[in-house]
Enzyme design. Structure first.
Site, short mmCIF file in Angstrom:
data_model
loop_
_atom_site.label_atom_id
_atom_site.label_comp_id
_atom_site.label_asym_id
_atom_site.label_seq_id
_atom_site.Cartn_x
_atom_site.Cartn_y
_atom_site.Cartn_z
CD GLU A 35 -2.76 1.29 2.41
OE1 GLU A 35 -2.78 0.39 3.26
OE2 GLU A 35 -3.49 2.31 2.46
NE ARG A 262 3.91 -7.91 10.31
CZ ARG A 262 3.20 -7.27 9.39
NH1 ARG A 262 2.18 -7.83 8.81
NH2 ARG A 262 3.53 -6.04 9.03
CE LYS A 272 3.01 0.18 4.82
NZ LYS A 272 2.54 -0.07 3.45
P1 ATP Z 1 2.75 -2.19 7.94
O1 ATP Z 1 1.92 -2.91 8.95
O2 ATP Z 1 4.17 -2.06 8.28
O3 ATP Z 1 2.14 -0.92 7.51
P2 ATP Z 1 1.58 -3.59 5.82
O4 ATP Z 1 1.42 -5.04 5.90
O5 ATP Z 1 0.36 -2.75 6.05
O6 ATP Z 1 2.77 -3.16 6.71
P3 ATP Z 1 1.71 -3.47 3.03
O7 ATP Z 1 2.09 -2.31 2.20
O8 ATP Z 1 0.31 -3.90 3.02
O9 ATP Z 1 2.19 -3.13 4.47
O10 ATP Z 1 2.67 -4.70 2.73
C1 ATP Z 1 2.96 -5.19 1.47
C2 ATP Z 1 3.37 -6.61 1.60
O11 ATP Z 1 4.49 -6.73 2.46
C3 ATP Z 1 2.25 -7.45 2.17
O12 ATP Z 1 2.16 -8.63 1.41
C4 ATP Z 1 2.71 -7.72 3.56
O13 ATP Z 1 2.20 -8.96 4.01
C5 ATP Z 1 4.22 -7.72 3.43
N1 ATP Z 1 4.84 -7.34 4.70
C6 ATP Z 1 4.60 -6.24 5.45
N2 ATP Z 1 5.31 -6.26 6.59
C7 ATP Z 1 6.03 -7.39 6.57
C8 ATP Z 1 6.96 -8.00 7.46
N3 ATP Z 1 7.30 -7.44 8.63
N4 ATP Z 1 7.51 -9.19 7.11
C9 ATP Z 1 7.20 -9.76 5.94
N5 ATP Z 1 6.32 -9.25 5.07
C10 ATP Z 1 5.74 -8.08 5.36
MG MG Z 2 -1.31 -3.67 4.71
#
Ligand code: ATP
Ligand code: MG
Length: 558
Positions: A35, A262, A272
């Site tokens: 995102e 994760r 984020k």
């Molecule tokens: P955050 O919670 O940090 O905002 P998010 O999951 O909302 O992270 P996205 O932009 O939706 O962020 O993530 C894009 C991809 O990266 C998704 O497939 C998510 O599962 C993966 N991802 C995010 N954080 C991690 C992590 N700590 N380890 C592995 N994969 C991750």
């Molecule tokens: Mg997300």
């Protein structure tokens, strides 16, 4: 820990190989779906390495898809930073897509779900909806709007689209099962009203699909075969499948969702939203402040893409959540920089040394090895003269037994140069040492004594008249606690000493023209990298990492 060619498959690779063998899919197509509501962090690099890495390994494809369904938080700056970070990590997407590319199609899908009696417009407030949804251990209550006629639903949904209703007043919900033990199947919201300008579609839409609606359908539209995501989406999988099967009842080869754990690191925040808070409230200088866990910050700090990829490889793919020690990341960068970075001499806390028996106005060029790990890096010349700087901590007036560096009457080796002996210390009126007077032994050029006498210490140094000055920024962990996210306010855990700026450090002159991003090992001190704010007029270096894990020492003492 070394990579071996016969490494066994991780569970995702096993699934993929089975699926390819039994013909469920003829090829592999993955995607990375960020995102654009912030910069990517080290956790994302795990997902990037996995998705792009698998596509590479199995001769498949990997898309980059911006999951841009939440217009109030997304923007082009984030989009551009994400692309830059993925490329810097060494990957290139096969197709660049956006969830917003599919808004028209998704609207049609929603209309079809309504026509089939599988979706309805609901007017419960969020609080009422939560109350109706109930708890997993007992069935929920149906919404009073659940059994509206198809015609009424179609009319209301169209009017939602046309902007007739305020934000939050109505939602479109999938009609699934209010008694399901899986809360995500209790009539989840699939569309909401959000009157915000979208960075791509502008003001065309005031209703936006929810994550689940956009995600699985996006995967299907793009022909993704394996939709790899993190464990928190495991409970969404039945909904993912329900939506895809409802929208494409006939279609073969719908994507398969696979979840992995994760990446979590101690002493690190990986959300984020929280990272944005640090930026907005000025706790850090920006998303790329070298103390941040973002990819752009790690790059600015001097991390190499290889070190991050190696780290992700080493960490592996797990099915269960756990927290890794951040020193593993530091280990990876140290390991790689040791192989590739050229050595230089730099004195961070200078103490002047005058070599009294070295002729005034004489200088000479000595040879220094650029990288003992890599012969092809060759050699360079360094200048030696009567006045040099050494590190203040390399001299003690009253040294303990185990201190092998300089002290009154002691002899040490200057790296690549000569043996020197300290004859006299000069102090200012406050009793602080401001200069050492030493003599050198001209017979020891290159660091060997012809009579075979040994010295225990070898010091780095820089010729005073040749040195260039620089600011050197030393970083420490941004958080003091292992689990800052576990605190009531994670910002209470901020380390007040996470940055220290040393001014007027003395560097080898060859570093004057080093460009932003260039990485070096400063002998005996650590790995350093030229900051992006650096210029020939004002050199600025960032310390990437020390030569050894200083926190391990602290932990061992406790
Ligand atoms: P955050 O919670 O940090 O905002 P998010 O999951 O909302 O992270 P996205 O932009 O939706 O962020 O993530 C894009 C991809 O990266 C998704 O497939 C998510 O599962 C993966 N991802 C995010 N954080 C991690 C992590 N700590 N380890 C592995 N994969 C991750
Ligand atoms: Mg997300």
């Amino acid at each position: 820990m070394e990579e071996t060619p016969t490494k066994s498959l991780n569970f995702i690779e096993q699934f993929i190989e089975e699926d390819l063998e039994n013909g469920s899919y003829s090829h592999l197509h993955t995607r990375f779906p960020p995102e654009p509501n912030g910069y990517l962090h080290i956790g994302h690099s795990k997902s990037i390495c996995l998705n792009f890495g698998l596509a590479k390994k199995y001769g498949g494809k990997c898309n980059l898809r911006f999951d841009d369904t939440n217009p109030s938080k997304e923007n082009v700056e984030y989009v551009e930073s994400i692309k830059e970070d993925i490329r810097w990590l060494g990957f290139e997407w096969d197709n660049l897509q956006h969830a917003s590319d599919y808004f028209d199609q998704l609207y049609e899908f929603a209309v079809n779900l309504i026509k089939e009696g599988k979706a309805y417009v609901c007017e419960l407030t969020p609080e009422e909806m939560a109350e109706h949804r109930g708890v997993p251990t007992s069935p929920g209550k149906e919404s009073p709007f659940r059994n509206r006629s198809v015609e009424e639903n179609l009319d209301l949904f169209e009017r939602m689209k046309n902007g007739e209703f305020p934000n939050g007043s109505k939602t479109l919900r999938a009609k699934i099962d209010m008694t399901s033990p899986n809360m995500h199947l209790r009539d989840p919201v699939i569309y909401r009203i959000q009157k915000s300008h979208h960075y791509r579609t502008g003001d065309k839409w005031c209703i936006y699909p929810m994550y689940d609606m956009a995600h699985g359908t996006g995967d299907s539209i793009e022909g993704i075969t394996h939709s790899i995501c993190t464990l928190e989406f495991e409970v969404h999988r039945p909904l993912y499948e329900w939506l895809n099967n409802s929208i494409w009842p006939e279609k073969k080869g719908l994507p398969r969702q696979i979840e992995f754990a994760r990446l979590n690191l101690n002493y690190t925040i990986m959300s984020k939203r929280k990272l944005l808070e640090l930026v907005q409230e000025g706790h850090v200088s920006g998303w790329d402040d070298p103390r941040m866990p973002t990819i752009s910050a790690l790059r600015r700090r001097g991390y190499t893409p290889e070190s991050i990829r190696n780290f992700c490889e080493r960490v592996g793919v797990a099915k269960r959540e756990h927290v890794l020690d951040v020193s593993l990341l530091e280990f990876s960068v140290r390991e790689h920089l040791n192989k590739v970075s050229e050595r230089r001499m730099a004195v961070l806390n200078p103490l002047k040394v005058v070599i009294t028996n070295y002729p005034e106005n004489q200088e000479e060029e000595l040879e220094a090895i650029n990288n003992p790990e890599d012969e092809s890096a060759g050699k360079r010349k360094i200048s030696f003269s009567r006045e040099i700087f050494i590190e203040r901590s390399d001299f003690m007036e009253d040294p303990p037994k185990k201190f092998f560096r300089l002290g009154p009457g002691r002899e040490v080796r200057l790296r690549y140069a000569y043996y020197i002996t300290c004859e006299e210390t000069i102090k200012n009126e406050n009793g602080e040492i401001i200069e050492l007077r030493c003599t050198y032994d001209p017979e020891t050029k290159g660091g060997q004594a012809p009579d075979g006498r040994k010295v225990k210490g070898t010091l780095h140094w820089v010729s005073a008249s040749h040195a260039v000055e620089a600011d050197v920024r030393l970083y420490d962990r941004l958080f003091r606690d292992e689990n800052p996210a576990g605190k009531e306010d994670f910002k209470d855990s901020l380390n007040p000493d996470s940055i220290k700026i040393l001014q007027r450090c003395k560097l080898e002159p060859s570093l004057k023209s080093a460009k932003a991003g260039a990485r070096f090992q400063f002998e005996r001190l650590g790995y350093f990298c030229v900051d992006k704010d650096s210029s020939e007029e004002k050199l600025i270096f960032n310390r990437t990492v020390t030569l050894r894990d200083t926190w391990a020492k602290i932990a061992a003492k406790q």
